[in-house]
Design a protein around this motif. Structure first.
Motif, PDB file in Angstrom:
ATOM      1  N   MET A  78       9.007   5.374  13.812  1.00 42.59           N
ATOM      2  CA  MET A  78       9.998   5.065  12.781  1.00 42.59           C
ATOM      3  C   MET A  78      10.004   6.154  11.706  1.00 42.59           C
ATOM      4  N   PRO A  79      11.154   6.424  11.089  1.00 48.02           N
ATOM      5  CA  PRO A  79      11.211   7.420  10.004  1.00 48.02           C
ATOM      6  C   PRO A  79      10.256   7.065   8.873  1.00 48.02           C
ATOM      7  N   ASP A  80       9.784   8.080   8.173  1.00 48.83           N
ATOM      8  CA  ASP A  80       8.779   7.876   7.129  1.00 48.83           C
ATOM      9  C   ASP A  80       9.278   7.010   5.976  1.00 48.83           C
ATOM     10  N   ASP A  81      10.612   6.924   5.795  1.00 47.02           N
ATOM     11  CA  ASP A  81      11.114   6.134   4.665  1.00 47.02           C
ATOM     12  C   ASP A  81      11.280   4.653   5.002  1.00 47.02           C
ATOM     13  N   VAL A  82      10.919   4.251   6.217  1.00 49.72           N
ATOM     14  CA  VAL A  82      10.980   2.835   6.589  1.00 49.72           C
ATOM     15  C   VAL A  82       9.666   2.170   6.201  1.00 49.72           C
ATOM     16  N   ASP A  83       9.735   1.216   5.319  1.00 48.63           N
ATOM     17  CA  ASP A  83       8.537   0.526   4.825  1.00 48.63           C
ATOM     18  C   ASP A  83       8.917  -0.920   4.569  1.00 48.63           C
ATOM     19  N   ARG A  84       8.870  -1.759   5.629  1.00 49.96           N
ATOM     20  CA  ARG A  84       9.396  -3.108   5.491  1.00 49.96           C
ATOM     21  C   ARG A  84       8.938  -3.997   6.650  1.00 49.96           C
ATOM     22  N   GLY A  85       9.276  -5.272   6.530  1.00 51.59           N
ATOM     23  CA  GLY A  85       9.008  -6.215   7.597  1.00 51.59           C
ATOM     24  C   GLY A  85      10.247  -6.461   8.434  1.00 51.59           C
ATOM     25  N   PHE A  86      10.029  -6.893   9.676  1.00 47.08           N
ATOM     26  CA  PHE A  86      11.131  -7.187  10.596  1.00 47.08           C
ATOM     27  C   PHE A  86      10.839  -8.506  11.306  1.00 47.08           C
ATOM     28  N   ASP A  87      11.843  -9.390  11.369  1.00 43.53           N
ATOM     29  CA  ASP A  87      11.735 -10.572  12.210  1.00 43.53           C
ATOM     30  C   ASP A  87      12.014 -10.162  13.651  1.00 43.53           C
ATOM     31  N   ILE A  88      11.174 -10.583  14.589  1.00 39.30           N
ATOM     32  CA  ILE A  88      11.423 -10.279  15.993  1.00 39.30           C
ATOM     33  C   ILE A  88      11.390 -11.582  16.797  1.00 39.30           C
ATOM     34  N   GLY A  89      12.355 -11.746  17.655  1.00 38.18           N
ATOM     35  CA  GLY A  89      12.440 -12.948  18.472  1.00 38.18           C
ATOM     36  C   GLY A  89      13.362 -12.726  19.644  1.00 38.18           C
ATOM     37  N   GLY A  90      13.339 -13.637  20.588  1.00 35.23           N
ATOM     38  CA  GLY A  90      14.239 -13.575  21.717  1.00 35.23           C
ATOM     39  C   GLY A  90      15.611 -14.109  21.348  1.00 35.23           C
ATOM     40  N   PRO A  91      16.535 -14.167  22.310  1.00 30.87           N
ATOM     41  CA  PRO A  91      17.892 -14.611  22.010  1.00 30.87           C
ATOM     42  C   PRO A  91      18.051 -16.128  21.909  1.00 30.87           C
ATOM     43  N   ASP A  92      17.011 -16.894  22.269  1.00 32.96           N
ATOM     44  CA  ASP A  92      17.129 -18.353  22.308  1.00 32.96           C
ATOM     45  C   ASP A  92      16.396 -19.003  21.137  1.00 32.96           C
ATOM     46  N   VAL A  93      17.058 -19.937  20.475  1.00 34.97           N
ATOM     47  CA  VAL A  93      16.431 -20.770  19.450  1.00 34.97           C
ATOM     48  C   VAL A  93      16.272 -22.162  20.054  1.00 34.97           C
TER      49      VAL A  93
ATOM     50  N   ALA B 237      16.516  -3.562  15.651  1.00 34.22           N
ATOM     51  CA  ALA B 237      17.324  -2.882  16.666  1.00 34.22           C
ATOM     52  C   ALA B 237      17.885  -1.551  16.163  1.00 34.22           C
ATOM     53  N   GLN B 238      17.926  -1.359  14.832  1.00 36.70           N
ATOM     54  CA  GLN B 238      18.377  -0.074  14.294  1.00 36.70           C
ATOM     55  C   GLN B 238      17.386   1.037  14.608  1.00 36.70           C
ATOM     56  N   TYR B 239      16.134   0.673  14.788  1.00 36.76           N
ATOM     57  CA  TYR B 239      15.078   1.674  15.009  1.00 36.76           C
ATOM     58  C   TYR B 239      14.486   1.604  16.414  1.00 36.76           C
ATOM     59  N   VAL B 240      14.532   0.439  17.027  1.00 42.08           N
ATOM     60  CA  VAL B 240      14.082   0.273  18.409  1.00 42.08           C
ATOM     61  C   VAL B 240      15.235  -0.407  19.146  1.00 42.08           C
ATOM     62  N   PRO B 241      16.182   0.381  19.635  1.00 40.69           N
ATOM     63  CA  PRO B 241      17.412  -0.188  20.213  1.00 40.69           C
ATOM     64  C   PRO B 241      17.129  -1.110  21.405  1.00 40.69           C
TER      65      PRO B 241
ATOM     66  N   SER C  35       0.836  -1.198   0.000  1.00 45.49           N
ATOM     67  CA  SER C  35       0.000   0.000   0.000  1.00 45.49           C
ATOM     68  C   SER C  35       0.877   1.257   0.000  1.00 45.49           C
ATOM     69  N   PRO C  36       0.313   2.418  -0.369  1.00 45.26           N
ATOM     70  CA  PRO C  36       1.106   3.650  -0.397  1.00 45.26           C
ATOM     71  C   PRO C  36       1.507   4.148   0.992  1.00 45.26           C
ATOM     72  N   VAL C  37       0.851   3.642   2.037  1.00 47.21           N
ATOM     73  CA  VAL C  37       1.159   4.091   3.400  1.00 47.21           C
ATOM     74  C   VAL C  37       2.364   3.306   3.919  1.00 47.21           C
ATOM     75  N   PRO C  38       3.406   3.983   4.422  1.00 46.42           N
ATOM     76  CA  PRO C  38       4.540   3.247   5.003  1.00 46.42           C
ATOM     77  C   PRO C  38       4.061   2.288   6.093  1.00 46.42           C
ATOM     78  N   ALA C  39       4.628   1.081   6.075  1.00 48.45           N
ATOM     79  CA  ALA C  39       4.171   0.064   7.018  1.00 48.45           C
ATOM     80  C   ALA C  39       5.345  -0.565   7.753  1.00 48.45           C
ATOM     81  N   THR C  40       5.084  -0.926   8.986  1.00 48.57           N
ATOM     82  CA  THR C  40       6.007  -1.750   9.766  1.00 48.57           C
ATOM     83  C   THR C  40       5.309  -3.075  10.019  1.00 48.57           C
ATOM     84  N   VAL C  41       5.862  -4.147   9.492  1.00 45.81           N
ATOM     85  CA  VAL C  41       5.284  -5.478   9.661  1.00 45.81           C
ATOM     86  C   VAL C  41       6.220  -6.275  10.563  1.00 45.81           C
ATOM     87  N   LEU C  42       5.781  -6.544  11.768  1.00 44.98           N
ATOM     88  CA  LEU C  42       6.567  -7.311  12.729  1.00 44.98           C
ATOM     89  C   LEU C  42       6.165  -8.775  12.635  1.00 44.98           C
TER      90      LEU C  42
END
Length: 513
Positions: free
Chosen positions: A212-227, A293-297, A151-158
């Motif tokens: 997040m800055p307006d030019d960020v329009d992407r998905g991010f994998d989020i998880g804890g430190p343990d696999v 982590a670049q945007y939410v340290p 979509s034309p609206v910037p999105a953050t997909v976690l």
């Protein structure tokens, strides 16, 4: 002061729209956004369900549905950031179509309203697995994310896998399986690797995504430190909870469908919800990047290790401080159904069983018993009859009795209560429950603490049933012979628990309106 996703102050006070505020994540996100100084508006099909939330007076609530363009458009006015935390899972075999249509409506109305960002929490999908091989649940979550990114609206997909927090479906499934079964015959998916994440970190990323800055329009994998494999998680849960060693024997014949019924019988999570959870464990789901982590340290010690997330969740459960649960969202479609308070019954037949008893106690004492009903406190009549009804519901794919209570003493509108949902509370006077068990019709249970004409305390109880079709009528008359035991015993024992009765007979009737 508002902090940007990079940790720098922005001076902004954003206007945020939250969908799914009555659900597990949404109900926890709203107070986090408020604490950060944002304005919050909630879009809900039934605003009354949010009335008793601790943050209700601080947020605006509007009535609407994500499948209704007009109500979404009205809710989007003046909004900077729109959170999409709903999905149609459980609404039927065409839930993917509903998810797709709702996401497109949301994206289009966000564009029309000039919304600056859409934030969506989806599922972590395995790499290299063809789309057709994914479970319908994961496939739909991924498609919704793509709709927002296109979509034309910037999105953050976690994208998250297993969320560990008090009351989450994944945590409850893990907890009950481990605590109730010292020896487990398990499906092969217990060897599948996944990357769990604590709910606190999910909320931290959701809140941080707003700036997040307006030019960020992407998905991010989020998880804890343990696999970990699911077997690892059960073993570590037993250790954190102080349980003896668990013996786990995987067998290949338990398919996701079969294992979902197994999970549904052993845990409070019904098979209808357990199945997408177990199907999602067929493939390895681990994070392939940590760019968020670049945007939410991340602060030191964050994201939380698995054992620490478990410990925090267990502490919340033991201290009865669970703010939302997986069962916080109600059965789809219920809000549009007729209510027992409709002045002119528009739905045809309504069967009623009403009973009342005098109580040798104050209204306050009676109300304390009424508000404490269900869960570990039981239903004050024939435990065997309630247990059998709960097991029948579980076998039919319903929720059964194992959802229990969110809080052992207090109820609020929207709470799940075994196989009921709290539909209305008038403190000190009325508790109305709506049935979410499998029934050929709609059912309510009302409990009143009243004062009669002579100033004495009286307990009044009404069971209401609106049948659907011939099967509904047959169901009512088939259970009428048991009402004296179930409902009569319930009224008698509630009155006795509140302080005893004056010895006079209760009045009862079963009528058709």
């Amino acid at each position: 002061m508002i902090m940007a996703a990079d940790g720098q102050p922005t001076g902004q006070r954003l206007h945020c729209l939250v969908t799914g505020a009555s659900g597990y994540i949404g109900g926890r996100l709203v107070p986090e956004l408020l604490e950060d100084g944002h304005h919050v508006r909630c879009l809900a099909r039934s605003p009354g369900k949010l009335r008793d939330r601790p943050w209700a007076a601080q947020a605006d609530t509007v009535r609407g549905d994500v499948t209704d363009p007009e109500s979404v458009a009205a809710a989007m006015r003046g909004i900077d950031v729109a959170y999409y935390l709903v999905h149609a899972l459980g609404t039927g075999s065409r839930f993917e179509d509903t998810d797709r249509a709702a996401a497109r409506i949301f994206a289009e109305q966000a564009r029309a309203a000039g919304v600056r960002r859409i934030v969506y929490l989806g599922g972590l999908t395995p790499r290299g697995v063809p789309e057709e091989s994914l479970s319908p649940h994961l496939r739909s979550r991924a498609e919704v994310g793509e709709i927002f990114l296109d979509s034309p609206v910037p999105a953050t997909v976690l994208r998250a896998a297993v969320v560990i927090g008090s009351g989450s479906a994944s945590f409850e499934m893990l907890r009950y399986l481990t605590e109730r079964l010292p020896v487990m015959v398990t499906p092969s998916w217990v060897h599948t690797r996944t990357q769990p994440i604590g709910v606190r970190d999910v909320l931290r990323y959701l809140v941080g995504s707003a700036t997040m800055p307006d030019d960020v329009d992407r998905g991010f994998d989020i998880g804890g430190p343990d696999v970990l494999t699911y077997r690892d998680m059960m073993t570590r849960y037993a250790s954190v909870a102080g349980l003896p060693r668990r013996f786990i024997v995987p067998v290949p014949v338990l398919t996701p469908r079969l294992s979902s019924h197994w999970v549904g019988l052993v845990t409070p999570v019904p098979a209808s919800l357990a199945r997408p959870l177990t199907e999602s464990l067929r493939h390895e789901v681990v994070c392939h990047e940590h760019d968020i982590a670049q945007y939410v340290p991340d602060a030191p010690g964050r994201p939380l290790p698995f054992d620490e997330a478990l410990s925090l969740a267990l502490r919340r459960v033991r201290e009865a401080q669970v703010s939302t649960r997986w069962s916080s969202a109600s059965v789809p479609g219920a809000p549009s159904d007729p209510l027992p308070t409709d002045p002119d019954w528009a739905g045809g037949s309504l069967y009623e069983d009403e009973r009342h008893r005098p109580v040798d106690a104050s209204r306050e004492a009676l109300w304390k018993v009424v508000e404490g009903i269900g869960g570990e406190n039981g239903w004050y009549s024939s435990p065997l009859a309630w247990a059998v009804r709960g097991w029948l519901d579980r076998f039919a794919g319903g929720v059964g009795l194992r959802r229990g209570r969110r809080d052992t003493e207090r109820l609020r509108v929207g709470d799940s209560l075994d196989f009921w949902r709290v539909e209305e509370i008038e403190p000190g006077h009325l508790l109305r429950l709506r049935a979410e068990m499998r029934l050929p019709g709609l059912a309510w249970l009302e409990m009143y603490a009243e004062t009669d004409d002579e100033g004495r305390t009286r307990y009044r109880q009404r069971a209401l049933f609106h049948p659907r079709g011939l099967l509904g009528h047959a169901y009512w008359w088939s259970v009428v012979p048991f009402h004296a035991v179930v409902f009569g015993g319930m009224a008698r024992n509630i009155a006795r628990a509140a302080g005893g009765t004056s010895g006079r007979r209760s009045a009862s009737r079963a009528t058709r309106i």
